[in-house]
Write a protein that holds these residues in place. Structure first.
Motif, PDB file in Angstrom:
ATOM      1  N   ILE A 103      33.316  17.898 -18.467  1.00  0.00           N
ATOM      2  CA  ILE A 103      32.058  17.196 -18.219  1.00  0.00           C
ATOM      3  C   ILE A 103      32.275  15.686 -18.319  1.00  0.00           C
ATOM      4  N   ALA A 104      33.016  15.245 -19.328  1.00  0.00           N
ATOM      5  CA  ALA A 104      33.286  13.818 -19.499  1.00  0.00           C
ATOM      6  C   ALA A 104      34.038  13.262 -18.293  1.00  0.00           C
ATOM      7  N   ALA A 105      34.977  14.033 -17.755  1.00  0.00           N
ATOM      8  CA  ALA A 105      35.735  13.589 -16.582  1.00  0.00           C
ATOM      9  C   ALA A 105      34.828  13.487 -15.359  1.00  0.00           C
ATOM     10  N   LYS A 106      33.931  14.437 -15.186  1.00  0.00           N
ATOM     11  CA  LYS A 106      33.012  14.408 -14.044  1.00  0.00           C
ATOM     12  C   LYS A 106      32.031  13.236 -14.149  1.00  0.00           C
ATOM     13  N   VAL A 107      31.566  12.950 -15.329  1.00  0.00           N
ATOM     14  CA  VAL A 107      30.672  11.801 -15.528  1.00  0.00           C
ATOM     15  C   VAL A 107      31.426  10.509 -15.226  1.00  0.00           C
ATOM     16  N   ALA A 108      32.664  10.402 -15.722  1.00  0.00           N
ATOM     17  CA  ALA A 108      33.482   9.208 -15.467  1.00  0.00           C
ATOM     18  C   ALA A 108      33.778   9.068 -13.979  1.00  0.00           C
ATOM     19  N   GLU A 109      33.994  10.176 -13.295  1.00  0.00           N
ATOM     20  CA  GLU A 109      34.240  10.143 -11.850  1.00  0.00           C
ATOM     21  C   GLU A 109      33.011   9.636 -11.105  1.00  0.00           C
ATOM     22  N   GLY A 110      31.848  10.027 -11.537  1.00  0.00           N
ATOM     23  CA  GLY A 110      30.613   9.556 -10.927  1.00  0.00           C
ATOM     24  C   GLY A 110      30.383   8.072 -11.139  1.00  0.00           C
ATOM     25  N   LYS A 111      30.887   7.541 -12.246  1.00  0.00           N
ATOM     26  CA  LYS A 111      30.739   6.118 -12.554  1.00  0.00           C
ATOM     27  C   LYS A 111      31.881   5.278 -11.977  1.00  0.00           C
ATOM     28  N   LEU A 112      32.814   5.909 -11.278  1.00  0.00           N
ATOM     29  CA  LEU A 112      34.001   5.216 -10.788  1.00  0.00           C
ATOM     30  C   LEU A 112      33.697   3.999  -9.910  1.00  0.00           C
ATOM     31  N   PRO A 113      32.757   4.056  -8.966  1.00  0.00           N
ATOM     32  CA  PRO A 113      32.458   2.851  -8.180  1.00  0.00           C
ATOM     33  C   PRO A 113      32.002   1.666  -9.042  1.00  0.00           C
ATOM     34  N   ASP A 114      31.196   1.942 -10.048  1.00  0.00           N
ATOM     35  CA  ASP A 114      30.753   0.874 -10.956  1.00  0.00           C
ATOM     36  C   ASP A 114      31.909   0.353 -11.798  1.00  0.00           C
ATOM     37  N   THR A 115      32.746   1.254 -12.275  1.00  0.00           N
ATOM     38  CA  THR A 115      33.907   0.869 -13.072  1.00  0.00           C
ATOM     39  C   THR A 115      34.856   0.017 -12.228  1.00  0.00           C
ATOM     40  N   TRP A 116      35.073   0.424 -10.987  1.00  0.00           N
ATOM     41  CA  TRP A 116      35.932  -0.324 -10.072  1.00  0.00           C
ATOM     42  C   TRP A 116      35.408  -1.753  -9.892  1.00  0.00           C
ATOM     43  N   ARG A 117      34.103  -1.882  -9.658  1.00  0.00           N
ATOM     44  CA  ARG A 117      33.493  -3.199  -9.462  1.00  0.00           C
ATOM     45  C   ARG A 117      33.655  -4.069 -10.708  1.00  0.00           C
ATOM     46  N   GLU A 118      33.474  -3.488 -11.895  1.00  0.00           N
ATOM     47  CA  GLU A 118      33.622  -4.231 -13.142  1.00  0.00           C
ATOM     48  C   GLU A 118      35.053  -4.739 -13.328  1.00  0.00           C
ATOM     49  N   ILE A 119      36.029  -3.950 -12.907  1.00  0.00           N
ATOM     50  CA  ILE A 119      37.430  -4.299 -13.122  1.00  0.00           C
ATOM     51  C   ILE A 119      37.926  -5.321 -12.097  1.00  0.00           C
ATOM     52  N   VAL A 120      37.659  -5.071 -10.819  1.00  0.00           N
ATOM     53  CA  VAL A 120      38.232  -5.933  -9.773  1.00  0.00           C
ATOM     54  C   VAL A 120      37.321  -7.087  -9.378  1.00  0.00           C
ATOM     55  N   GLY A 121      36.064  -7.024  -9.722  1.00  0.00           N
ATOM     56  CA  GLY A 121      35.130  -8.090  -9.372  1.00  0.00           C
ATOM     57  C   GLY A 121      34.353  -7.783  -8.099  1.00  0.00           C
ATOM     58  N   ASP A 122      33.327  -8.580  -7.871  1.00  0.00           N
ATOM     59  CA  ASP A 122      32.424  -8.332  -6.745  1.00  0.00           C
ATOM     60  C   ASP A 122      33.099  -8.491  -5.390  1.00  0.00           C
TER      61      ASP A 122
END
Length: 88
Positions: A14-33
């Protein structure tokens, strides 16, 4: 009830699936807008993150940061979500 939900979301699958769903937001936070805006594909398949970048300059820059990106995504996700990053 809150403890039950908390326990449910801590299960590895479940934690992995939740993290996968948040991946676009996580990507944006890491690489920038700017880099997130030129990212045309962000797909997780068998723990391999496939990223397609329109800008050749950003693609080249992120290519050399693949390991750091993988580590940061996993750290922010709280689970080992990504084993490798492929940038095209």
């Amino acid at each position: 009830m809150g403890d039950l939900l908390e326990e449910f979301f801590k299960r590895p699958y479940i934690a992995a699936k939740v993290a996968e769903g948040k991946l676009p937001d996580t990507w944006r936070e890491i690489v920038g807008d700017r880099a997130a805006e030129v990212t045309t594909e962000l797909r997780l398949e068998n723990h391999i993150l496939h990223v397609r970048i329109q800008s050749s300059v950003l693609r080249s820059e992120l290519f050399y940061q693949r390991e750091a990106l993988r580590e940061e995504i996993n750290r922010r996700s709280g689970v080992r979500l990504v084993n490798a990053v492929i940038i095209r």
